[in-house]
Design a protein around this motif. Structure first.
Motif, short mmCIF file in Angstrom:
data_model
loop_
_atom_site.label_atom_id
_atom_site.label_comp_id
_atom_site.label_asym_id
_atom_site.label_seq_id
_atom_site.Cartn_x
_atom_site.Cartn_y
_atom_site.Cartn_z
N GLY A 91 -5.95 -1.03 -7.99
CA GLY A 91 -6.78 -0.89 -6.80
C GLY A 91 -7.96 -1.84 -6.92
O GLY A 91 -8.75 -1.73 -7.86
N PRO B 175 -4.61 -3.20 -2.83
CA PRO B 175 -3.71 -3.09 -3.99
C PRO B 175 -3.19 -4.45 -4.42
O PRO B 175 -2.86 -5.30 -3.60
CB PRO B 175 -2.58 -2.19 -3.50
N ARG B 176 -3.12 -4.64 -5.74
CA ARG B 176 -2.64 -5.89 -6.34
C ARG B 176 -1.70 -5.59 -7.50
O ARG B 176 -1.86 -4.59 -8.20
CB ARG B 176 -3.81 -6.72 -6.88
N TRP B 177 -0.71 -6.47 -7.70
CA TRP B 177 0.22 -6.32 -8.81
C TRP B 177 -0.41 -6.79 -10.11
O TRP B 177 -1.04 -7.85 -10.15
CB TRP B 177 1.48 -7.17 -8.58
N ILE C 287 0.07 -1.27 -10.30
CA ILE C 287 -0.67 -1.60 -9.09
C ILE C 287 -2.13 -1.27 -9.34
O ILE C 287 -2.48 -0.15 -9.68
CB ILE C 287 -0.13 -0.85 -7.86
N ALA D 156 0.83 -1.21 0.00
CA ALA D 156 0.00 0.00 0.00
C ALA D 156 0.86 1.26 0.00
O ALA D 156 0.39 2.33 -0.36
CB ALA D 156 -0.93 0.00 1.21
N ILE E 189 5.48 2.46 -3.03
CA ILE E 189 5.15 1.90 -4.34
C ILE E 189 6.29 2.05 -5.35
O ILE E 189 6.58 1.13 -6.10
CB ILE E 189 3.84 2.53 -4.87
#
Length: 83
Positions: free
Chosen positions: A60, A65-67, A58, A28, A31
């Motif tokens: 949302g 948050p995800r890659w 990233i 989060a 970054i």
């Protein structure tokens, strides 16, 4: 990703919104450093085509948050075709 992703950007983004577990958790904060490490020091596969990822975004999601790891060609496809 085991299934073939949708060929259009909108379908691809809808799939990721519906199934955020397809993407690994991302930090989060921090970054910039995390993205640099992920793209320069680690090896990941492009979520769309399976080739070696060269870009990390990233996303949302409802899970946080995800890659989103993409190769250069798929990253360009996403940036130039997204609504």
């Amino acid at each position: 990703m085991t299934a073939t992703p949708p060929p259009d950007v909108e379908g691809f983004l809808r799939l990721l919104a519906a199934e955020p577990t397809l993407l690994p958790p991302a930090p989060a904060d921090g970054i910039g450093d995390a993205t640099r490490r992920r793209t320069q020091d680690e090896i990941h596969s492009c979520l769309r085509c399976g080739r070696r990822a060269q870009e990390a975004f990233i996303a949302g999601t409802r899970l946080g948050p995800r890659w989103l790891d993409l190769c250069a060609a798929c990253g360009h496809w996403l940036r130039t075709s997204a609504p």
